[in-house]
Design an enzyme around this catalytic site. Structure first.
Site, PDB file in Angstrom:
ATOM      1  N   HIS A   1     -10.032   0.785   2.530  1.00 27.64           N
ATOM      2  CA  HIS A   1      -9.590   2.123   2.962  1.00 27.64           C
ATOM      3  C   HIS A   1     -10.794   2.972   3.385  1.00 27.64           C
ATOM      4  O   HIS A   1     -10.761   3.632   4.420  1.00 27.64           O
ATOM      5  CB  HIS A   1      -8.847   2.841   1.835  1.00 27.64           C
ATOM      6  CG  HIS A   1      -7.365   2.614   1.837  1.00 27.64           C
ATOM      7  ND1 HIS A   1      -6.538   3.101   2.811  1.00 27.64           N
ATOM      8  CD2 HIS A   1      -6.578   1.973   0.950  1.00 27.64           C
ATOM      9  CE1 HIS A   1      -5.295   2.760   2.536  1.00 27.64           C
ATOM     10  NE2 HIS A   1      -5.287   2.058   1.411  1.00 27.64           N
TER      11      HIS A   1
ATOM     12  N   HIS B   1      -9.348  -3.583  -1.948  1.00 25.75           N
ATOM     13  CA  HIS B   1      -8.338  -2.865  -1.153  1.00 25.75           C
ATOM     14  C   HIS B   1      -8.791  -1.420  -0.912  1.00 25.75           C
ATOM     15  O   HIS B   1      -8.716  -0.923   0.221  1.00 25.75           O
ATOM     16  CB  HIS B   1      -7.000  -2.900  -1.898  1.00 25.75           C
ATOM     17  CG  HIS B   1      -5.881  -2.209  -1.198  1.00 25.75           C
ATOM     18  ND1 HIS B   1      -4.917  -2.899  -0.494  1.00 25.75           N
ATOM     19  CD2 HIS B   1      -5.571  -0.887  -1.069  1.00 25.75           C
ATOM     20  CE1 HIS B   1      -4.057  -2.029   0.024  1.00 25.75           C
ATOM     21  NE2 HIS B   1      -4.434  -0.801  -0.311  1.00 25.75           N
ATOM     22  N   GLU B   2      -9.276  -0.758  -1.954  1.00 25.35           N
ATOM     23  CA  GLU B   2      -9.675   0.649  -1.819  1.00 25.35           C
ATOM     24  C   GLU B   2     -10.952   0.802  -0.989  1.00 25.35           C
ATOM     25  O   GLU B   2     -11.082   1.751  -0.206  1.00 25.35           O
ATOM     26  CB  GLU B   2      -9.818   1.303  -3.188  1.00 25.35           C
ATOM     27  CG  GLU B   2      -8.566   1.243  -4.054  1.00 25.35           C
ATOM     28  CD  GLU B   2      -7.265   1.591  -3.351  1.00 25.35           C
ATOM     29  OE1 GLU B   2      -7.264   2.392  -2.397  1.00 25.35           O
ATOM     30  OE2 GLU B   2      -6.217   1.041  -3.751  1.00 25.35           O
TER      31      GLU B   2
ATOM     32  N   CYS C   1       0.847  -1.188   0.000  1.00 31.73           N
ATOM     33  CA  CYS C   1       0.000   0.000   0.000  1.00 31.73           C
ATOM     34  C   CYS C   1       0.884   1.239   0.000  1.00 31.73           C
ATOM     35  O   CYS C   1       1.814   1.341   0.802  1.00 31.73           O
ATOM     36  CB  CYS C   1      -0.909  -0.010   1.223  1.00 31.73           C
ATOM     37  SG  CYS C   1      -2.057   1.383   1.258  1.00 31.73           S
TER      38      CYS C   1
END
Length: 161
Positions: free
Chosen positions: A155, A151-152, A109
């Site tokens: 976040h 993954h985003e 990341c």
């Protein structure tokens, strides 16, 4: 056509013909795990500039990054940008509404120091999101693109790998 570049207060400014200025808002990437662990709020039409800044920052970091969420530039709104097989895509308020075929992998990341970390992902995900016009869309993504989106979205949810 004349294109000049200069920096003003940390912002790259393009001067194109007759002094017309277009700002590229490349933001600093946040590395503070406390800020990154905060859950993001729903994005609204007032957050379109945030999405543009996020895309500018992603393209500026394209050599080492395939996706970004707004919290990575210090804005806690549910906005993600990512490389979708060579074309950038932006999603407002993305949600995974279906997932299948879990697997273990490792991810790095841009906002986290250190090497790749283990995580669980799904080979196929169905995502509901809003476009820049705030129209709702639903699409199934698979493979690498699905992994980037997961993954985003993590976040946006304040989940760090």
């Amino acid at each position: 056509m004349r294109i000049d570049f200069f920096i003003c207060e940390g912002v790259v400014i393009n001067s194109i013909d007759c002094g017309t200025k277009v700002k590229n808002m490349i933001k600093e990437v946040i590395h503070d795990p406390i800020l990154l662990a905060m859950k993001s709020e729903k994005a609204t039409i007032e957050d379109l500039q945030v999405a543009e800044d996020l895309l500018d920052t992603l393209t500026a970091n394209a050599a080492g990054c395939v996706g970004m969420a707004a919290n990575m530039i210090g804005v806690h709104k549910c906005i993600i940008c990512f490389d979708d097989n060579g074309k950038y895509m932006t999603m407002f308020n993305p949600e995974i509404i279906k997932k299948s075929d879990p697997y273990q992998t490792e991810e790095g990341c841009l906002s986290l120091l250190g090497g790749p970390r283990p995580c669980k992902r799904y080979k196929s995900i169905k995502v509901q999101w809003q476009t820049a016009e705030f129209q709702t869309r639903i699409k199934t993504f698979t493979g690498w693109t699905a992994q980037i989106i997961q993954h985003e979205i993590d976040h946006c949810d304040g989940i760090l790998i």
